[in-house]
Design an enzyme around this catalytic site. Structure first.
Site, PDB file in Angstrom:
ATOM      1  N   CYS B 176     -30.844   2.560 -34.250  1.00 19.70           N
ATOM      2  CA  CYS B 176     -30.079   1.436 -33.063  1.00 19.70           C
ATOM      3  C   CYS B 176     -31.010   0.755 -32.103  1.00 19.70           C
ATOM      4  O   CYS B 176     -30.606   0.553 -31.530  1.00 19.70           O
ATOM      5  CB  CYS B 176     -28.932   2.462 -32.642  1.00 19.70           C
ATOM      6  N   HIS B 309     -26.449   1.133 -23.975  1.00 17.68           N
ATOM      7  CA  HIS B 309     -26.117   1.417 -25.550  1.00 17.68           C
ATOM      8  C   HIS B 309     -24.789   1.358 -25.494  1.00 17.68           C
ATOM      9  O   HIS B 309     -23.840   0.646 -26.622  1.00 17.68           O
ATOM     10  CB  HIS B 309     -27.027   2.452 -26.088  1.00 17.68           C
ATOM     11  N   GLU B 320     -25.330   9.371 -21.670  1.00 17.76           N
ATOM     12  CA  GLU B 320     -26.210   7.852 -21.378  1.00 17.76           C
ATOM     13  C   GLU B 320     -25.922   7.434 -19.232  1.00 17.76           C
ATOM     14  O   GLU B 320     -26.895   7.057 -19.091  1.00 17.76           O
ATOM     15  CB  GLU B 320     -25.679   6.134 -21.883  1.00 17.76           C
ATOM     16  N   LYS B 341     -20.684  -3.910 -26.946  1.00 16.19           N
ATOM     17  CA  LYS B 341     -20.423  -2.810 -28.573  1.00 16.19           C
ATOM     18  C   LYS B 341     -18.931  -3.171 -28.410  1.00 16.19           C
ATOM     19  O   LYS B 341     -18.183  -2.991 -29.554  1.00 16.19           O
ATOM     20  CB  LYS B 341     -20.846  -1.599 -28.519  1.00 16.19           C
ATOM     21  N   HIS B 346     -20.907  -2.611 -32.579  1.00 17.70           N
ATOM     22  CA  HIS B 346     -22.553  -2.029 -32.796  1.00 17.70           C
ATOM     23  C   HIS B 346     -23.537  -2.777 -33.854  1.00 17.70           C
ATOM     24  O   HIS B 346     -22.658  -2.224 -35.681  1.00 17.70           O
ATOM     25  CB  HIS B 346     -22.300  -0.472 -33.302  1.00 17.70           C
ATOM     26  N   PHE B 404     -30.380   6.760 -33.774  1.00 16.01           N
ATOM     27  CA  PHE B 404     -30.143   8.224 -34.370  1.00 16.01           C
ATOM     28  C   PHE B 404     -32.117   8.008 -34.351  1.00 16.01           C
ATOM     29  O   PHE B 404     -32.487   7.320 -34.263  1.00 16.01           O
ATOM     30  CB  PHE B 404     -30.120   7.523 -36.250  1.00 16.01           C
TER      31      PHE B 404
END
Lengths: 84, 781
Positions: B176, B309, B320, B341, B346, B404
């Site tokens: 990502c 994110h 985060e 998102k 996403h 990931f």
């Protein structure tokens, strides 16, 4: 019951790619503790899928998972309860 | 203690964004996306690109192609082959190019780097290939095309052809964070004077396997994605692309370009906590943000807005949020934060690039895109989480992408008020891409290999010296044609690292990679790295990735997605092996996974040299690895009937000359320009250009480590280019087989060993890839 436990252990070895054999897993070994099998949350998800796929027990929520997935004994008890 | 940064004589260039294209479920292009994000419009809809009826979740950020494909240079044949992911790239790329004002006749110079990030490439095409091989094992007709289209570099080549661009291609697949890494990589190429301009971006299209994977991990929201909501229950997946045109600021000003913003900082780090879970305190996220700030020379107080994110998963948002709190400190309450998102889902490999473009929209139009779905704000939000549309003049913004495998990236953008009024010249500066002139040629001080010959570099070298092809194994699946393969032999002694819990679930490709890396480092240096005494970067290269688990996982998805294995899916992600490598090293430093053919290992060494030159790391592991599986072995046979698929890995450790006299060391003298196939660059021409770039004194008395032996079309190009070569040569492929990305790694390992033992003092590595690009390298002792 002991046959079921053996099947659960075999399922764990296969589905979780465990390095040990089914016979090396004790009925009481805590699944997620470092002193036991030291499984993590991804293993837990896999175990939920495997239990439903192989034994027909659908674990509906996180609370039910916590109760059922303490060790091989608790998994076997949950499967048995679901069958009866 | 870390070594001091390499002395870099180059005055850093400012980097301007002069073009930006965007396509998301919000719409096609700037206007629709700006209006949608300003209003906080939700753009999630029922999935139609595949059947999601058996999955828990049925909605996502699916793009509606309600506008015709923009004008492009694709042939009619290419247009009929254009897959969904490539289409996304073409829309975004066209818009970016139009905005930039770059002239068509300047684009085919071969000198414009193209840096793209993706996580899944054209996975949907791969799914149809797989389905076809399952239902009709003997079928071959039309499948070569599917295999080609599935490779991420094919989408990149479509983009390049559509725009009429030629240049060295780099595809970063850091899950990502890929899109942000690609932009950061392009930014650094220009900043450090290695390129005058670059095209960068990220993309991903919705695909059933990826969707099922996230669903199996219970990462998808079954309600509405609500990033930073106390009761958030996961993310929505989306699709789209963002493409940027980057150039030197002074060039943009000189030609009177409209500058959208400047990229001023880029930070990358690796989270070692878990393959799929961030460190709960956000340690690596904090590192990434701090590094970006350090490069940008801005403090958190200067950042007005963070496009987070913000996936909406319980674990990400709290990690985060912790990182933002720790980073901003007293300024945190002043900081505007949102997650887009919620609106579009996403976009995985596309997220970092698309969210960068969203930041540009916000800066240009003076608004902060809100996160409209929050009902109960999570207590982690001590920052100003923007929930409703807000007007704001934004001068400095930051965007986070965390993926990931612990791949983290942060970009910082500064608004530009330049609107072309200072134009002093209509000419753009001549492109000068300098991949071949390594400013500080580094040393390869260790090498390792896993191959069909065995689990060591020594076994590979012995086999190559024997010159006889290694024995093949023949396997056949149902009615499919019999295939000849060279697997890695069974490992008899299990090394200690393989017994660590982290490696229990890994695939063969990760094990090959780690084993070769451990050999390249050696016991003492591995301990040194693990102690934190050396900052070590990781560059992992692969073409087929974790194909074994991918094939198994997709078979499960097709059977019943509700029973698809969550344990398999994370290991199918391209960058899983590099994450394991970083975990073994204990290194939170920069870490890239490059996807492509056998040229990638050489490109990886070039990149390692640049990281060393720029002082980012003290040393860098470059590793390429592959694994066999019928699904990829049968694919290879479509390109050469005599080709033998092989598996394994190669690794080198690259560092600066630290004056150690008795180290085994070989100098990476230079890497030639990389030539990407397509757009008037056939493989034969690329192979010739590489040879032409080499100087006669470099070739005199050199050992040629060629790439011959695949039995494919790449052989013909190389034979033609080097037909007058009379010096010594060694052909690793003829002995070992087609190892895809690992092949040029094996060539490098053999070259290093040969230079150590003499008599040659120079080795030329020729990597004419099967389907993507060609590149060469010169090694010396």
């Amino acid at each position: 019951m002991s046959e079921l436990k053996q099947q659960i252990k075999q399922a764990m070895v296969e589905e979780l790619m465990l390095p040990q054999t089914a016979d090396e897993i004790s009925d009481e070994a805590p699944i997620f503790s470092p002193q036991g099998l030291a499984l993590d949350s991804v293993d837990a998800l896999q175990l939920v899928v495997a239990i439903e796929k192989r034994f027909g027990l659908k674990i509906a929520n996180a609370e039910a998972a916590r109760t059922a997935m303490q060790n091989v004994n608790s998994i076997a008890a949950a499967i048995e309860a679901n069958r009866s | 203690m870390p070594h001091p940064p390499a002395r870099n004589q180059v005055v850093p260039h400012r980097v301007a964004i002069t073009g930006a294209g965007i396509i998301t479920s919000m719409g096609i292009g700037w206007a629709e996306n700006a209006a949608g994000f300003r209003a906080g419009r939700m753009a999630l809809r029922d999935i139609t690109v595949f059947d999601s009826s058996k999955q828990r979740v049925h909605r996502g950020g699916e793009v509606v192609f309600d506008k015709p494909l923009p004008p492009n240079h694709l042939t009619a044949r290419q247009l009929t082959r254009l897959d969904r992911a490539s289409k996304l790239l073409v829309y975004a790329g066209h818009e970016a190019l139009q905005q930039s004002g770059w002239k068509a006749d300047e684009l085919a110079s071969g000198n414009i780097p193209i840096c793209l990030g993706t996580s899944a490439g054209a996975m949907a095409v791969g799914e149809t290939y797989y389905q076809s091989k399952i239902t009709t094992p003997g079928r071959t007709k039309g499948l070569a095309e599917k295999v080609m289209l599935y490779q991420p570099h094919t989408q990149a080549q479509f983009l390049m052809d559509a725009l009429g661009v030629q240049g060295p291609l780099t595809i970063i697949t850091n899950a990502c964070a890929s899109g942000a890494n690609a932009i950061g990589h392009a930014f650094r190429l220009i900043k450090t004077g290695r390129a005058t301009r670059a095209i960068a971006g990220g993309y991903d299209a919705l695909a059933e396997m990826v969707f099922a994977g996230f669903d199996s991990l219970q990462a998808l929201s079954t309600t509405t994605p609500r990033p930073f909501d106390a009761n958030r229950d996961g993310l929505a997946l989306g699709e789209g692309a963002g493409v940027l045109m980057l150039e030197r600021y002074e060039d943009a000003v000189a030609r009177g370009a409209d500058i959208l913003a400047e990229v001023v900082g880029y930070g990358a780090s690796t989270d070692l906590h878990h393959l799929t879970q961030p460190h709960p305190q956000g340690d690596a996220a904090l590192l990434s943000m701090n590094r970006a700030c350090e490069e940008a020379q801005v403090s958190p107080t200067e950042i007005q807005y963070i496009n987070s994110h913000g996936t909406g998963t319980p674990l990400n948002d709290v990690a985060e949020g912790m990182a933002i709190q720790r980073w901003a400190r007293a300024h945190v309450s002043q900081l505007m934060v949102s997650s887009t998102k919620a609106n579009i889902g996403h976009l995985l490999g596309g997220a970092g690039a698309v969210e960068t473009v969203i930041c540009l929209l916000a800066m240009r139009d003076g608004f902060v895109p809100p996160t409209p779905t929050i009902e109960t704000l999570d207590s982690i939000c001590t920052f100003d989480l923007v929930r409703e549309s807000r007007e704001a003049k934004l001068d400095c913004v930051l965007t986070n992408s965390f993926g990931f495998g612990g791949a983290n990236a942060t970009l910082i953008l500064k608004a530009s008020r330049h609107r072309g009024i200072e134009a002093s010249s209509s000419e753009i500066a001549a492109d000068s891409f300098h991949p071949s002139s390594l400013r500080l040629p580094p040393f390869i001080t260790g090498w390792g290999a896993v191959s069909p010959a065995g689990w060591s570099a020594g076994a590979l070298i012995e086999a190559v010296q024997g010159k006889s092809p290694l024995p093949c194994k023949t396997e056949q699946r149902e009615d499919a044609p019999a295939r000849r393969i060279r697997p890695v032999p069974q490992l008899t002694d299990i090394p200690a690292w393989m017994k660590q819990p982290r490696f229990r679930r890994t695939t063969a490709v990760a094990r090959h990679a780690v084993h070769a890396a451990v050999e390249a480092l050696g016991v003492e240096r591995l301990a040194l790295v693990q102690s934190g005494a050396l900052r070590v970067g990781v560059i992992f290269c692969s073409m087929n990735g974790c194909v074994q688990f991918s094939r198994r996982f997709f078979a499960e998805v097709r059977e019943n997605p509700m029973f698809a294995s969550p344990i398999l899916f994370p290991e199918t992600v391209y960058n899983a092996p590099s994450s394991h490598l970083a975990a073994l090293l204990g290194s939170s430093e920069i870490n890239y996974t490059l996807v492509g053919d056998s040229a990638q290992f050489i490109r990886g060494m070039e990149l390692a040299a640049q990281w060393l030159e720029d002082g980012l790391v003290d040393g860098c592991l470059v590793v390429a690895a592959e694994e066999l599986d019928w699904v990829s072995d049968e694919a290879l046979m479509l390109f050469g009937k005599t080709t033998v698929a092989a598996e394994g890995a190669a690794a080198v450790f690259i560092e600066r000359d630290l004056g150690g006299g008795n180290l085994r060391k070989v100098r990476l003298e230079r890497v030639t320009q990389a030539w990407t196939y397509g757009n008037g660059m056939p493989r034969e021409k690329a192979a010739l250009l590489i040879k032409d770039e080499l100087k006669s004194d470099e070739m005199k008395g050199a050992l040629l480590c060629d790439g011959l032996g695949s039995g494919s079309r790449a052989d013909r190009a190389e034979v033609q280019a080097w037909r007058d070569w009379e010096g010594p040569r060694v052909s690793v492929r003829e002995v070992v087989g087609e190892g895809f990305s690992a092949t040029s790694g094996w060539q490098t390992v053999v070259a290093c060993e040969a230079l150590q033992t003499g008599p040659c003092d120079t080795a030329i590595i020729n990597a004419v890839g099967l389907s993507e690009q060609a590149v060469g390298a010169v090694l010396k002792v």
